[in-house]
Design a protein around this motif. Structure first.
Motif, mmCIF file in Angstrom:
data_model
loop_
_atom_site.group_PDB
_atom_site.id
_atom_site.type_symbol
_atom_site.label_atom_id
_atom_site.label_comp_id
_atom_site.label_asym_id
_atom_site.label_seq_id
_atom_site.Cartn_x
_atom_site.Cartn_y
_atom_site.Cartn_z
ATOM 1 N N ALA A 70 0.815 -1.119 -0.077
ATOM 2 C CA ALA A 70 0.064 0.074 -0.063
ATOM 3 C C ALA A 70 0.933 1.134 0.050
ATOM 4 C CB ALA A 70 -1.076 0.040 1.268
ATOM 5 N N ARG A 71 1.872 1.150 0.814
ATOM 6 C CA ARG A 71 2.783 2.361 0.855
ATOM 7 C C ARG A 71 3.528 2.471 -0.491
ATOM 8 N NH1 ARG A 71 3.370 5.525 4.978
ATOM 9 N NH2 ARG A 71 5.219 6.735 5.557
ATOM 10 N N GLU A 72 3.865 1.618 -1.168
ATOM 11 C CA GLU A 72 4.530 1.789 -2.329
ATOM 12 C C GLU A 72 3.806 2.271 -3.139
ATOM 13 O OE1 GLU A 72 7.910 -2.098 -1.856
ATOM 14 O OE2 GLU A 72 5.998 -2.226 -2.993
ATOM 15 N N ARG A 73 2.501 1.679 -3.566
ATOM 16 C CA ARG A 73 1.296 2.123 -4.325
ATOM 17 C C ARG A 73 0.994 3.777 -4.041
ATOM 18 N NH1 ARG A 73 -2.350 -0.074 -7.742
ATOM 19 N NH2 ARG A 73 -1.807 -2.106 -7.100
ATOM 20 N N ALA A 74 0.810 4.129 -2.814
ATOM 21 C CA ALA A 74 0.658 5.679 -2.613
ATOM 22 C C ALA A 74 2.107 6.399 -3.270
ATOM 23 C CB ALA A 74 0.595 5.931 -1.010
ATOM 24 N N ALA A 75 3.300 5.936 -2.925
ATOM 25 C CA ALA A 75 4.422 6.722 -3.393
ATOM 26 C C ALA A 75 4.198 6.685 -4.837
ATOM 27 C CB ALA A 75 5.629 6.214 -2.588
ATOM 28 N N ALA A 76 4.235 5.695 -5.695
ATOM 29 C CA ALA A 76 4.165 5.445 -6.953
ATOM 30 C C ALA A 76 3.005 6.548 -7.484
ATOM 31 C CB ALA A 76 3.739 3.971 -7.424
ATOM 32 N N VAL A 111 6.410 14.049 -1.945
ATOM 33 C CA VAL A 111 5.870 12.657 -1.576
ATOM 34 C C VAL A 111 6.315 12.239 -0.372
ATOM 35 C CG1 VAL A 111 6.031 10.326 -2.036
ATOM 36 C CG2 VAL A 111 6.068 11.923 -3.938
ATOM 37 N N ALA A 112 7.425 12.790 0.429
ATOM 38 C CA ALA A 112 7.775 12.576 1.626
ATOM 39 C C ALA A 112 6.763 13.382 2.655
ATOM 40 C CB ALA A 112 9.045 12.868 1.735
ATOM 41 N N ARG A 158 13.787 5.031 -1.364
ATOM 42 C CA ARG A 158 13.607 3.351 -1.360
ATOM 43 C C ARG A 158 12.666 2.873 -1.724
ATOM 44 N NH1 ARG A 158 17.262 4.711 3.274
ATOM 45 N NH2 ARG A 158 15.495 4.657 4.648
ATOM 46 N N LEU A 159 11.476 3.467 -1.532
ATOM 47 C CA LEU A 159 9.966 2.882 -1.735
ATOM 48 C C LEU A 159 10.063 2.943 -3.369
ATOM 49 C CD1 LEU A 159 7.647 4.654 0.657
ATOM 50 C CD2 LEU A 159 7.624 2.335 0.242
ATOM 51 N N SER A 172 12.323 2.960 -5.576
ATOM 52 C CA SER A 172 13.307 1.956 -6.243
ATOM 53 C C SER A 172 12.786 0.450 -6.239
ATOM 54 C CB SER A 172 14.541 2.049 -5.302
ATOM 55 O OG SER A 172 15.220 3.191 -5.181
ATOM 56 N N ALA A 173 11.748 0.143 -5.247
ATOM 57 C CA ALA A 173 11.090 -1.027 -5.146
ATOM 58 C C ALA A 173 10.130 -1.016 -6.174
ATOM 59 C CB ALA A 173 10.566 -1.315 -3.593
ATOM 60 N N VAL A 174 9.231 0.100 -6.237
ATOM 61 C CA VAL A 174 8.249 0.156 -7.417
ATOM 62 C C VAL A 174 8.909 0.085 -8.751
ATOM 63 C CG1 VAL A 174 6.491 1.836 -8.205
ATOM 64 C CG2 VAL A 174 6.686 1.764 -5.969
ATOM 65 N N TYR A 175 9.890 0.837 -9.070
ATOM 66 C CA TYR A 175 10.455 0.609 -10.497
ATOM 67 C C TYR A 175 10.842 -0.912 -10.761
ATOM 68 C CZ TYR A 175 10.279 5.731 -10.117
ATOM 69 O OH TYR A 175 10.371 7.016 -9.964
#
Length: 963
Positions: free
Chosen positions: A906-912, A924-925, A937-938, A940-943
């Protein structure tokens, strides 16, 4: 305290505008409308700044703000700057934050502060400083930011009140000045009051804050005659006639403090407030301030005067017993003096004393005869130590004494400097040590004091540090370890000041006279390191041979040996020895462990070892080492140059892997930190060079050129070797802008600088590759020769990415079937490497050449692969080029396929989703309520999961997600 509380409850005449502003800010903070109903908007903070001269009513106004805030259920934090405490580091920060945390048990405090415990705890006086390197000032400010933000969210709504900000200590004031613009995003109201004409030099950032934070300072004006009349009648009754009231206004010039004190004098004298007694007001007003106040004090008796002097020396929040000890009075005599001073409205309070107004404190302090004042400060220092309050509390008093060669003073100041520096206030530590040096210390201790002074000045005044450390070496030093530490520190500061030759020569001189073999090895390792970074080293190949012979016979039994072996690995990389040789030494260096945050060593060698893996096509290992190293920096509170290097070079690693969107995020984070460190520093050169390289790869030439212009990226280049080499990056930028002749000249100059030093690995510095492209129009044969020489060097190193990139450059300056063969071989090598962006470039180039040579089917295959790779890398310009080539071949680009977005947290999706809308990582922060590195870092995981870059997020996530 009762006297001040009574005064604060008076009617605030002609302050309706200021109170309305405060009420509006409090309503926005608490989420209430003026009628008391709940507002629909999200509560938000604000900055209120009240400015005005002494006695104009700032303190009374802040007291009313505190009262109204408490009435609305706000948590209130208060602090006050002190004339005598300006030199006490974190004095204001401790007043604000310490009461909120001091009552917690150690385990609870550790849980509350988390990883910030050892960083901010000493600064706030919550725990003793740990051994080892202190946090840098930026890291400490970040920690204080976190603590205040955490408290503001936990105990919302919160009001922070700072009175007499012009007297706040530099450390606290600079922190609050940097934090203040953020309050609008928090449930926090920051209300400050200060005298504009008395703001010190270190408060320049603070002076401009109200405008930057969207508010204007509220300037308090003197009261009108009508307002003074209201004040007089409120205190003396309605019998005060107009003539009397107007004379009160005339003699006080509308100053609220003086008017209140004047009415008290009238009441004490039993004067009838009518026209008949008005002529006496001028004399009464004179007794309120200046010489009149002092004359009134002197009439109270010698012991009372001495007690008042002792209080003035001690400053604010004065323990009566300590004041008695400083004044040299017994308990009963001191109690009588305190009562007399309270009766005269000079002091207030019981358990702790304070002056009724800062104007009175200043007048009393300045009235103390000079010699007596110095003696009282000396007595205060002794009493503070005797009370167990520690050297840091005594140091401000010792600063006011005259040098007398007293070694006790020297020892106390040195101890205070150690405490203060470990708490993160090197400037204050430097002032203490400079005073200790003037005492002076005994001859046998002078070198140690100079060494400590140099260490305290290291980050803020490197040139001064060099002078102190060189002076220390000229002193007679009986302790060999001290001498060695001085040499290490001197070489370090010289190197970090871009004076690498002097750093090397300093070590060389000491190596010749050092008898201890292990010390000599440590110095040799330091010298090898600084020589490796020297662009003007006279005989680099000879140094490489010496380093190789030394490293090959070492086993890595201690940190010094592992540093030497690590330098050998890096030297092999620079020289282009076979990659397996460099990797062998890198693994040897790591076998016993190398931390990045060693207290008495630099972080350079661990970084070089990590980068060795990257250039040898093992970037995953590099990233593991960088993750551990950055965690080391953060745990130490090193958020300045160290963390900037970490993020910048991690961005460079991502660039080398072809993950350009992530690379840009990391590099921009590194550049922001580098800008705080300062332009022209090595970390700034690195950061600008890396971000330009990344932007060029993404096809954003104009933006890259603008960053270069904004940051003066050009000659003269630093004396230190950088990676990427900044002169080469500058040549690449010129080439991308179409300035081929200028680019060729710059790249040839880079070659003349690096080649004689044996730095011939095109994977590390591809100056030949770019030079060949710059030469191809005016000197095609020379361009081919240049490119083929680079291919030869790349094959010697053997990393597939290096060979593939060199072959593509050779293809760029070749033609016909040779070009196709070179590109096919380039693709073959790059497919076995982690260099995804270089592979995308080679695929698009090969597809283009095949289309032009009449092989449309093969061309389409390579162009489609190249386009997909370019999109996944975030190479927008290359993607456009591939689409254009497909269009020229009569083909359509494939539709961007749906990706496995359900694997996102959920946090990665929000950042994306926020990033897809065009938000920056900083924004975003703020939206997610986290730190910027966590957002990086979030993303990076999304990409990695989505398989696209920033530009493809909207399509990959779906319109519904990002709407």
């Amino acid at each position: 305290m009762g006297q001040r509380a009574a005064r604060s409850r008076r009617t605030l005449f002609e302050r309706e505008g200021e109170l309305a502003a405060a009420d509006e800010a409090l309503n926005e903070l608490t989420g209430l409308r003026e009628d008391g109903t709940e507002a629909s908007e999200r509560p938000r903070g604000a900055l209120l700044a009240f400015a005005g001269r002494a006695g104009i009513g700032k303190t009374t106004l802040l007291a009313e703000v505190r009262r109204r805030a408490a009435a609305q259920g706000c948590t209130v934090l208060s602090a006050r700057g002190g004339d005598q405490e300006q030199g006490v580091a974190f004095h204001v920060a401790r007043q604000l934050l310490q009461p909120q945390l001091a009552g917690l048990a150690e385990a609870e405090l550790r849980a509350q502060l988390g990883s910030w415990y050892a960083i901010v705890g000493p600064a706030l006086g919550l725990c003793a400083p740990s051994e080892g390197a202190p946090p840098d000032q930026q890291g400490l400010r970040d920690g204080l930011d976190w603590v205040l933000t955490h408290l503001a969210v936990q105990r919302a709504p919160m009001v922070l009140v700072l009175d007499d900000a012009h007297w706040a200590d530099p450390e606290s004031l600079s922190w609050l000045a940097a934090f203040a613009p953020r309050v609008e995003e928090l449930p926090l109201l920051l209300a400050v009051a200060y005298r504009p004409d008395e703001l010190p030099d270190h408060a320049e950032a603070f002076r401009g804050l109200p405008g930057r934070a969207g508010q204007r300072p509220l300037d308090l004006e003197p009261l009108s005659a009508a307002a003074v009349a209201g004040l007089v009648r409120e205190d003396l009754g309605t019998q005060a006639d107009d003539v009397f009231c107007r004379e009160c206004w005339a003699v006080t010039a509308g100053n609220p403090f003086e008017a209140v004190e004047l009415t008290a004098k009238v009441r004490d004298r039993g004067l009838v407030p009518t026209e008949e007694g008005a002529h006496l007001l001028r004399d009464l007003a004179a007794a309120v301030k200046g010489s009149g106040l002092i004359a009134r004090l002197e009439r109270l008796g010698a012991s009372t005067v001495r007690f008042a002097w002792a209080c003035a020396v001690l400053g604010t929040e004065i323990p009566p017993t300590l004041a008695a000890a400083v004044a040299g009075l017994g308990t009963e005599e001191a109690a009588d003096a305190a009562d007399a001073l309270r009766g005269a409205r000079i002091l207030a309070g019981a358990d702790t004393l304070e002056f009724v107004h800062p104007l009175i404190a200043t007048a009393v302090y300045r009235a103390i005869p000079g010699a007596v004042r110095v003696a009282l400060h000396g007595q205060a220092a002794w009493c503070v130590i005797n009370e167990g309050l520690g050297p840091s509390a005594a140091a401000r008093h010792l600063m006011e004494t005259h040098p007398e060669g007293d070694n006790w003073v020297v020892q106390q100041l040195r101890a205070a400097a150690r405490e203060t520096q470990r708490a993160g206030a090197p400037d204050t530590a430097r002032r203490y040590l400079a005073r200790a040096l003037r005492e002076p210390p005994p001859p046998k201790e002078r070198a140690a004091v100079l060494h400590e002074l140099g260490c305290a000045s290291l980050l803020t005044e490197p040139a001064t540090t060099v002078n102190h450390l060189r002076a220390a070496l000229e002193e007679p030093i009986t302790d060999p370890e001290l001498r060695h530490n001085i040499v290490y520190r001197l070489s370090q500061v010289l190197a970090h000041s871009d004076r690498l030759a002097e750093a090397s020569e300093t070590l060389a001189r000491e190596i010749r006279v050092t008898g201890d073999a292990r010390v000599r090895l440590r110095m040799q390792s330091e010298q090898f390191m600084w020589d490796a970074f020297r662009a003007d080293e006279p005989d680099s190949p000879a140094r490489s041979r010496r380093l190789a012979r030394l490293a090959d016979r070492l086993t890595g039994r201690d940190l010094t040996e592992r540093y030497v072996i690590g330098l050998r690995a890096w030297d092999a990389t620079l020289r282009g020895e076979p990659a397996h040789v460099a990797l062998h030494h890198a693994e040897r260096a790591l076998a016993g462990g190398i931390r990045w945050a060693e207290a008495d060593r630099g972080f350079e060698v661990p970084v070089l070892v990590a980068l060795t893996f990257m250039y040898a096509d093992r970037p995953g290992r590099t990233e593991e080492l960088f993750a551990a190293g950055i965690a080391d920096f953060e745990s130490q509170g090193w958020h300045g140059a160290h963390l900037s290097f970490g993020y910048t070079l991690l961005g460079y690693v991502r660039y080398r892997r072809g993950r350009l969107a992530e690379a840009e995020d990391f590099a921009r984070a590194g550049l922001r930190l580098a800008e705080r460190v300062g332009a022209g520093t090595p970390v700034h050169w690195y950061a600008v060079g890396v971000i330009i390289e990344i932007l060029l790869a993404r096809g954003r030439v104009t933006e890259a050129a603008q960053i270069g212009e904004d940051h003066a990226f050009g000659a003269p280049f630093p004396a230190a070797v950088t990676f990427p080499d900044v002169q080469t990056v500058h040549g690449e930028l010129l080439l991308a802008r179409g300035l081929t002749k200028e680019a060729a000249a710059e790249l040839e100059a880079a070659g003349r600088r690096l080649d004689p030093r044996g730095m011939r690995n095109p994977s590390w510095c591809p100056w030949q590759l770019h030079l060949a492209r710059a030469e191809r129009h005016d000197a095609p044969e020379r361009a081919v020769a240049t490119a083929l020489e680079a291919v030869h060097r790349a094959r010697q190193f053997g990393a597939p990415s290096a060979v593939g990139e060199a072959l593509r450059a050779a293809a760029d300056v070749s033609s016909g079937s040779t070009r196709v063969k070179l590109l096919e071989e380039s693709v073959s090598h790059l497919e076995r490497s982690p260099a995804a962006y270089e592979l995308a470039c080679a695929l698009v180039a090969l597809g283009t050449e095949l289309r032009r040579s009449g092989s449309p089917k093969e061309a389409a295959e390579h162009l489609y692969r190249g386009l997909d790779a370019a999109v996944q890398c975030g190479a927008d310009g290359l993607g456009d080029e591939a689409r254009a080539e497909l269009a020229a071949a009569g083909l359509r680009p494939r539709r961007l396929h749906s990706t496995e977005t359900d694997t996102l947290t959920a946090r990665e999706r929000a950042a994306a989703a926020l990033t897809a809308r065009g938000r920056t990582t900083t924004e975003v922060a703020e939206e997610l309520g986290t730190e910027e590195p966590a957002v990086v870092r979030l993303l990076s995981a999304v990409y990695r999961k989505v398989g696209t870059d920033r530009t493809g997020l909207a399509a990959a996530l779906g319109q519904q997600t990002v709407r």
